[in-house]
Design a protein around this motif. Structure first.
Motif, PDB file in Angstrom:
ATOM      1  N   LEU A  33       0.824  -1.208   0.000  1.00 50.99           N
ATOM      2  CA  LEU A  33       0.000   0.000   0.000  1.00 50.99           C
ATOM      3  C   LEU A  33       0.858   1.257   0.000  1.00 50.99           C
ATOM      4  CD1 LEU A  33      -2.946   0.935   0.162  1.00 50.99           C
ATOM      5  CD2 LEU A  33      -2.710   0.934   2.629  1.00 50.99           C
ATOM      6  N   PHE A  34       1.974   1.238   0.722  1.00 52.93           N
ATOM      7  CA  PHE A  34       2.839   2.421   0.770  1.00 52.93           C
ATOM      8  C   PHE A  34       3.589   2.645  -0.535  1.00 52.93           C
ATOM      9  CE2 PHE A  34       2.930   1.921   5.575  1.00 52.93           C
ATOM     10  CZ  PHE A  34       2.001   2.929   5.754  1.00 52.93           C
ATOM     11  N   THR A  39      -4.228   8.171  -3.592  1.00 53.03           N
ATOM     12  CA  THR A  39      -5.428   8.493  -4.364  1.00 53.03           C
ATOM     13  C   THR A  39      -6.627   8.530  -3.429  1.00 53.03           C
ATOM     14  OG1 THR A  39      -5.877   6.179  -4.854  1.00 53.03           O
ATOM     15  CG2 THR A  39      -4.531   7.369  -6.446  1.00 53.03           C
ATOM     16  N   ALA A  40      -7.767   8.878  -3.973  1.00 52.04           N
ATOM     17  CA  ALA A  40      -8.985   8.953  -3.170  1.00 52.04           C
ATOM     18  C   ALA A  40      -9.468   7.582  -2.724  1.00 52.04           C
ATOM     19  CB  ALA A  40     -10.081   9.653  -3.961  1.00 52.04           C
ATOM     20  N   THR A  41      -8.970   6.528  -3.338  1.00 54.73           N
ATOM     21  CA  THR A  41      -9.419   5.180  -2.953  1.00 54.73           C
ATOM     22  C   THR A  41      -8.776   4.679  -1.667  1.00 54.73           C
ATOM     23  OG1 THR A  41      -7.743   4.225  -4.399  1.00 54.73           O
ATOM     24  CG2 THR A  41      -9.946   4.529  -5.319  1.00 54.73           C
ATOM     25  N   TYR A  42      -7.931   5.471  -1.062  1.00 49.35           N
ATOM     26  CA  TYR A  42      -7.359   5.083   0.230  1.00 49.35           C
ATOM     27  C   TYR A  42      -8.432   4.965   1.312  1.00 49.35           C
ATOM     28  CZ  TYR A  42      -2.305   4.954  -0.265  1.00 49.35           C
ATOM     29  OH  TYR A  42      -1.029   4.583  -0.563  1.00 49.35           O
TER      30      TYR A  42
END
Length: 57
Positions: A33-34, A39-42
């Motif tokens: 993930l890092f 993005t907004a999907t976080y």
């Protein structure tokens, strides 16, 4: 879990255990993930973290 007095029912405990399982899976995915751009999907990852924190209270 603390709405009623005494021990929580089995269904609530199962849901909490499932949330812990999802948290462990998320911990395993953190290195990947890092590496991804922000993005907004976080929100899909942070929502689960916040929900697990809230239910553990």
């Amino acid at each position: 879990m603390s709405i009623t007095s005494g021990q929580p029912d089995a269904f609530a405990q199962f849901l909490f255990g499932y949330g812990l399982l999802q948290g462990l899976i998320l911990l395993r995915l953190l290195p990947w993930l890092f590496q991804q751009p922000f993005t907004a999907t976080y929100w899909a990852f942070t929502f689960g973290i916040a929900a697990l924190k809230t239910v553990s209270m």
